[in-house]
Design a protein around this motif. Sequence first.
Motif, short mmCIF file in Angstrom:
data_model
loop_
_atom_site.label_atom_id
_atom_site.label_comp_id
_atom_site.label_asym_id
_atom_site.label_seq_id
_atom_site.Cartn_x
_atom_site.Cartn_y
_atom_site.Cartn_z
N LEU A 117 -60.22 25.14 -29.40
CA LEU A 117 -59.82 26.45 -29.90
C LEU A 117 -60.16 26.59 -31.37
CD1 LEU A 117 -56.31 26.74 -28.20
CD2 LEU A 117 -58.50 27.57 -27.35
N SER A 118 -60.29 27.82 -31.82
CA SER A 118 -60.52 28.10 -33.23
C SER A 118 -59.20 28.22 -33.96
CB SER A 118 -61.30 29.41 -33.38
OG SER A 118 -60.47 30.51 -33.03
N PRO A 119 -59.20 28.11 -35.30
CA PRO A 119 -57.96 28.32 -36.05
C PRO A 119 -57.31 29.67 -35.77
CG PRO A 119 -59.61 27.30 -37.46
CD PRO A 119 -60.31 27.65 -36.18
N LEU A 120 -58.13 30.70 -35.50
CA LEU A 120 -57.57 32.02 -35.19
C LEU A 120 -56.82 31.99 -33.86
CD1 LEU A 120 -57.34 34.98 -36.05
CD2 LEU A 120 -59.45 35.43 -34.76
N HIS A 121 -57.32 31.23 -32.90
CA HIS A 121 -56.66 31.14 -31.59
C HIS A 121 -55.26 30.57 -31.69
CE1 HIS A 121 -60.78 31.15 -29.39
NE2 HIS A 121 -60.21 32.33 -29.29
N VAL A 122 -55.03 29.63 -32.61
CA VAL A 122 -53.72 28.98 -32.73
C VAL A 122 -52.90 29.52 -33.90
CG1 VAL A 122 -54.48 26.87 -31.57
CG2 VAL A 122 -54.68 27.05 -34.06
N GLU A 123 -53.41 30.56 -34.54
CA GLU A 123 -52.69 31.12 -35.70
C GLU A 123 -51.29 31.60 -35.32
OE1 GLU A 123 -53.02 35.12 -38.30
OE2 GLU A 123 -54.85 33.90 -38.30
N ALA A 124 -51.16 32.31 -34.22
CA ALA A 124 -49.85 32.84 -33.82
C ALA A 124 -48.86 31.70 -33.59
CB ALA A 124 -49.98 33.68 -32.56
N SER A 125 -49.31 30.60 -33.00
CA SER A 125 -48.43 29.47 -32.75
C SER A 125 -48.01 28.79 -34.05
CB SER A 125 -49.12 28.46 -31.83
OG SER A 125 -49.43 29.05 -30.59
N ARG A 126 -48.97 28.57 -34.93
CA ARG A 126 -48.65 27.89 -36.20
C ARG A 126 -47.73 28.74 -37.07
NH1 ARG A 126 -51.39 23.31 -36.56
NH2 ARG A 126 -53.51 23.14 -35.70
N GLY B 257 -39.58 28.17 -36.51
CA GLY B 257 -39.35 26.85 -35.94
C GLY B 257 -39.58 26.86 -34.44
N ASN B 258 -39.18 25.78 -33.79
CA ASN B 258 -39.28 25.69 -32.33
C ASN B 258 -38.06 26.39 -31.74
OD1 ASN B 258 -39.25 24.96 -29.64
ND2 ASN B 258 -39.64 22.80 -29.98
N THR B 259 -38.27 27.57 -31.20
CA THR B 259 -37.18 28.33 -30.58
C THR B 259 -37.17 28.13 -29.07
OG1 THR B 259 -38.50 30.36 -30.37
CG2 THR B 259 -37.23 30.06 -32.41
N SER B 260 -37.71 26.99 -28.64
CA SER B 260 -37.72 26.59 -27.23
C SER B 260 -38.46 27.63 -26.40
CB SER B 260 -36.29 26.37 -26.74
OG SER B 260 -36.29 25.77 -25.45
N SER B 261 -37.89 28.03 -25.28
CA SER B 261 -38.60 28.86 -24.30
C SER B 261 -38.98 30.25 -24.81
CB SER B 261 -37.74 29.02 -23.05
OG SER B 261 -36.48 29.58 -23.37
N SER B 262 -38.37 30.69 -25.91
CA SER B 262 -38.69 32.03 -26.43
C SER B 262 -39.87 32.04 -27.39
CB SER B 262 -37.47 32.63 -27.13
OG SER B 262 -37.13 31.88 -28.29
N SER B 263 -40.39 30.87 -27.78
CA SER B 263 -41.43 30.82 -28.82
C SER B 263 -42.69 31.59 -28.42
CB SER B 263 -41.78 29.38 -29.16
OG SER B 263 -42.50 28.75 -28.11
N ILE B 264 -43.04 31.57 -27.14
CA ILE B 264 -44.26 32.26 -26.71
C ILE B 264 -44.16 33.77 -26.89
CG2 ILE B 264 -45.07 30.46 -25.14
CD1 ILE B 264 -43.79 32.00 -22.82
N TRP B 265 -42.94 34.29 -26.94
CA TRP B 265 -42.76 35.74 -27.14
C TRP B 265 -42.83 36.09 -28.62
CZ3 TRP B 265 -43.76 38.05 -22.95
CH2 TRP B 265 -43.44 37.46 -21.73
N TYR B 266 -42.37 35.19 -29.51
CA TYR B 266 -42.58 35.39 -30.95
C TYR B 266 -44.08 35.42 -31.25
CZ TYR B 266 -37.63 34.55 -32.01
OH TYR B 266 -36.27 34.65 -32.10
N GLU B 267 -44.84 34.58 -30.56
CA GLU B 267 -46.28 34.51 -30.78
C GLU B 267 -46.99 35.77 -30.30
OE1 GLU B 267 -47.12 30.90 -28.70
OE2 GLU B 267 -45.76 29.77 -30.01
N GLU C 232 -49.40 41.22 -31.64
CA GLU C 232 -49.25 42.67 -31.62
C GLU C 232 -49.10 43.23 -33.03
OE1 GLU C 232 -46.84 42.90 -27.32
OE2 GLU C 232 -45.85 43.42 -29.19
N ALA C 233 -48.25 42.58 -33.83
CA ALA C 233 -47.96 43.08 -35.18
C ALA C 233 -49.22 43.06 -36.06
CB ALA C 233 -46.86 42.25 -35.82
N LYS C 234 -50.11 42.11 -35.79
CA LYS C 234 -51.36 42.02 -36.55
C LYS C 234 -52.41 43.03 -36.07
CE LYS C 234 -50.85 38.80 -39.68
NZ LYS C 234 -51.06 39.08 -41.13
N GLY C 235 -52.08 43.78 -35.01
CA GLY C 235 -53.00 44.80 -34.50
C GLY C 235 -54.20 44.23 -33.78
N ARG C 236 -54.05 43.04 -33.22
CA ARG C 236 -55.19 42.36 -32.58
C ARG C 236 -55.27 42.57 -31.07
NH1 ARG C 236 -54.20 36.64 -35.83
NH2 ARG C 236 -54.76 37.44 -37.91
N MET C 237 -54.22 43.12 -30.48
CA MET C 237 -54.17 43.25 -29.03
C MET C 237 -54.82 44.57 -28.60
SD MET C 237 -53.29 41.53 -26.37
CE MET C 237 -52.11 40.34 -27.02
#
Length: 338
Positions: free
Chosen positions: A253-262, A269-279, A284-289
């Motif tokens: 993956l590129s750095p852009l691909h993992v930017e939301a996760s980082r 932090g690690n919010t467990s099962s909800s982290s994928i929704w923060y990402e 969405e907030a960055k206007g990329r979708m």
Amino acid sequence: MDFVTKILERSGLGQETYVPEGLHCLPIEQTMVGSRKETKEVILGAVDTLFRNTGVSPSDIGILVVNSSTFNPTPSLATIIVNKYKLRENIKSFNLGGMGCSAGVIAIDDAKSLLQVHRNTYALVVSTENITQNLYVGNNKSMLVTNCLFRVGGAAVLLSNISKDRKRAKYKFVHTVRVHTGSDDRSYGCATQEEDEDGLVGVTLSKDLPMVAARTLKINIATLGPLVLPFEHFCIHAGGRALIDELEKNLHLSPLHVEASRMTLHRFGNTSSSSIWYELAYTEAKGRMKKGDRTWQIALGSGFKCNSCVWVALRNVKASANNPWEECLNKYPVEIDI
């Protein structure tokens, strides 16, 4: 404390993550009252926002799925939601416990299955974890790591099988793949809640965890990849810096691909099962979708499990009102020291 300091310095977490009120006290307050307060603030706050943003009435909810791995009081978290919003008496409610950080995808998959049976209704999915009761106060290093990574967080998601909602829906749910390697002893024992030598409860992370995670992920990719590759966006569970690094390398993956996760790991932090929704909210907030974009959410959790789901954007998606990045988006992305 020296060990914890070293872990925190290398964790990829920033200075603005959330710790519950009871853990700001000396002595700390790891009580049921404090645990319930934390969880209610998180899940009811998320659900309140969801109902405001969608305009859907609580009385329209036909299916409710809630997941929290290590905090499962009686009455259940699902029942707390039923009581708060006076959901209808024939609600199909489910409370998932002990399933780790990948349980958010499991909850979505369960809701999808129920929506295939019960027509013209809404499914509410709520994913969270509780920090108050799960801070480890002993000296076992393998248990102290979780203190450095896990933070307060939660998410509420609304699914619909009502045809008219397609016009306003953000995404179409396309695929889920669930892989469970718990029949293997090393997988089964790589993350275990247990007592240490002094009788203090914590979660032990074994040295087999990176190997087990990589093997389970490989099985998931082999199943999912031929169906829907390639992807425009990736939401990799923000379990820790090492996990994101490993997936970035192995998936090329590129750095852009993992930017939301980082950035999610840094801010929340690690919010467990909800982290994928923060990402997803970050993207969405960055206007990329954009319309037609495919998003792959990947979550790994104890057991060992690797679960993933794929969404296709039905339109150019804007950030929801009161999204978690609203007040800090202009700061991100940030440089994270290596």
